[in-house]
Design a protein around this motif. Structure first.
Motif, PDB file in Angstrom:
ATOM      1  N   MET A 191       6.411  -3.618  -7.377  1.00  0.00           N
ATOM      2  CA  MET A 191       7.458  -4.111  -8.270  1.00  0.00           C
ATOM      3  C   MET A 191       7.975  -2.994  -9.179  1.00  0.00           C
ATOM      4  SD  MET A 191       5.887  -7.723  -9.492  1.00  0.00           S
ATOM      5  CE  MET A 191       5.314  -8.922  -8.311  1.00  0.00           C
ATOM      6  N   ILE A 192       7.064  -2.177  -9.683  1.00  0.00           N
ATOM      7  CA  ILE A 192       7.478  -1.058 -10.535  1.00  0.00           C
ATOM      8  C   ILE A 192       8.391  -0.136  -9.748  1.00  0.00           C
ATOM      9  CG2 ILE A 192       6.697   0.988 -11.793  1.00  0.00           C
ATOM     10  CD1 ILE A 192       4.070  -0.627 -12.358  1.00  0.00           C
ATOM     11  N   ASP A 193       7.997   0.176  -8.528  1.00  0.00           N
ATOM     12  CA  ASP A 193       8.783   1.063  -7.679  1.00  0.00           C
ATOM     13  C   ASP A 193      10.157   0.469  -7.379  1.00  0.00           C
ATOM     14  OD1 ASP A 193       9.083   3.472  -6.148  1.00  0.00           O
ATOM     15  OD2 ASP A 193       8.857   2.232  -4.348  1.00  0.00           O
TER      16      ASP A 193
ATOM     17  N   HIS B 143       4.899   0.774 -18.493  1.00  0.00           N
ATOM     18  CA  HIS B 143       5.677   0.979 -19.720  1.00  0.00           C
ATOM     19  C   HIS B 143       6.398   2.328 -19.696  1.00  0.00           C
ATOM     20  CE1 HIS B 143       4.791  -2.599 -21.975  1.00  0.00           C
ATOM     21  NE2 HIS B 143       3.484  -2.434 -21.840  1.00  0.00           N
ATOM     22  N   ARG B 144       5.739   3.355 -19.220  1.00  0.00           N
ATOM     23  CA  ARG B 144       6.393   4.674 -19.149  1.00  0.00           C
ATOM     24  C   ARG B 144       7.582   4.644 -18.225  1.00  0.00           C
ATOM     25  NH1 ARG B 144       2.911   9.927 -18.718  1.00  0.00           N
ATOM     26  NH2 ARG B 144       4.968  10.783 -19.080  1.00  0.00           N
ATOM     27  N   ARG B 145       7.465   3.959 -17.108  1.00  0.00           N
ATOM     28  CA  ARG B 145       8.584   3.868 -16.172  1.00  0.00           C
ATOM     29  C   ARG B 145       9.776   3.153 -16.795  1.00  0.00           C
ATOM     30  NH1 ARG B 145       7.573   5.066 -10.570  1.00  0.00           N
ATOM     31  NH2 ARG B 145       9.717   4.395 -10.302  1.00  0.00           N
ATOM     32  N   GLN B 146       9.517   2.344 -17.830  1.00  0.00           N
ATOM     33  CA  GLN B 146      10.592   1.650 -18.550  1.00  0.00           C
ATOM     34  C   GLN B 146      10.974   2.390 -19.831  1.00  0.00           C
ATOM     35  OE1 GLN B 146      10.482  -2.796 -18.439  1.00  0.00           O
ATOM     36  NE2 GLN B 146       8.345  -2.369 -17.891  1.00  0.00           N
TER      37      GLN B 146
ATOM     38  N   ALA C  22       0.832  -1.202   0.000  1.00  0.00           N
ATOM     39  CA  ALA C  22       0.000   0.000   0.000  1.00  0.00           C
ATOM     40  C   ALA C  22       0.867   1.253   0.000  1.00  0.00           C
ATOM     41  CB  ALA C  22      -0.929   0.000   1.203  1.00  0.00           C
ATOM     42  N   LEU C  23       1.936   1.237   0.793  1.00  0.00           N
ATOM     43  CA  LEU C  23       2.849   2.385   0.819  1.00  0.00           C
ATOM     44  C   LEU C  23       3.574   2.539  -0.505  1.00  0.00           C
ATOM     45  CD1 LEU C  23       4.340   2.103   4.406  1.00  0.00           C
ATOM     46  CD2 LEU C  23       2.727   3.793   3.557  1.00  0.00           C
ATOM     47  N   ALA C  24       3.917   1.415  -1.137  1.00  0.00           N
ATOM     48  CA  ALA C  24       4.575   1.482  -2.440  1.00  0.00           C
ATOM     49  C   ALA C  24       3.668   2.174  -3.449  1.00  0.00           C
ATOM     50  CB  ALA C  24       4.942   0.084  -2.931  1.00  0.00           C
ATOM     51  N   GLY C  25       2.379   1.885  -3.387  1.00  0.00           N
ATOM     52  CA  GLY C  25       1.435   2.558  -4.282  1.00  0.00           C
ATOM     53  C   GLY C  25       1.407   4.051  -4.035  1.00  0.00           C
ATOM     54  N   ALA C  26       1.457   4.461  -2.773  1.00  0.00           N
ATOM     55  CA  ALA C  26       1.471   5.884  -2.449  1.00  0.00           C
ATOM     56  C   ALA C  26       2.745   6.537  -2.953  1.00  0.00           C
ATOM     57  CB  ALA C  26       1.329   6.080  -0.939  1.00  0.00           C
TER      58      ALA C  26
END
Length: 145
Positions: free
Chosen positions: A41-43, A75-78, A10-14
């Protein structure tokens, strides 16, 4: 695959919301633990794994504009703008007034020097949600450029 929503997910999403392009607001994961895990995972820089998980969620929820917006975000993060743009188009095909997809797509348009298209997205946001949070973030970005 973890099936319980952890505090760290949840914190990762924030954290991702704070680091998102143009400050646009991602849709809330609506309690889906797979989406929350993918955002974590993205973070953590594990974008390909996050995309696999998001594609599995999309298989469960075909055409879901929120999931497609998360896929575009991954995709944008990559730095894969073409794939991100395709995911935004798919989200907007399902829901032409999806605030998150319109705001993020507008941000991508600005990054690509396509100001008129970003302004068109702002106009669509104005018509569909007035001065919602997504409208405000895209309007701020347009004003700053």
């Amino acid at each position: 695959m973890v099936r319980s929503l952890s505090l760290s997910a949840a914190l990762a999403g924030a954290v991702l919301l704070a680091a998102a392009p143009a400050g646009a607001v991602l849709p809330e994961p609506a309690g889906d633990p797979d989406i929350s895990a993918a955002l974590g995972m993205i973070d953590a820089g594990r974008g390909p794994l996050a995309l696999e998980l998001l594609e599995a969620v999309l298989a469960r929820l075909p055409g879901d504009p929120d999931v497609l917006t998360y896929i575009a975000f991954a995709h944008r993060r990559q730095n894969n703008e073409a794939a991100a743009e395709a995911a935004y188009r798919a989200a907007l095909t399902t829901n032409p007034n999806h605030p998150g997809a319109l705001a993020y797509q507008g941000s991508l348009f600005l990054k690509q020097g396509r100001r008129a298209e970003a302004e068109a997205n702002l106009a669509r946001l104005t018509a569909s949600c007035g001065s919602c949070e997504e409208w405000e973030t895209l309007a701020r970005e347009l004003a700053a450029r």
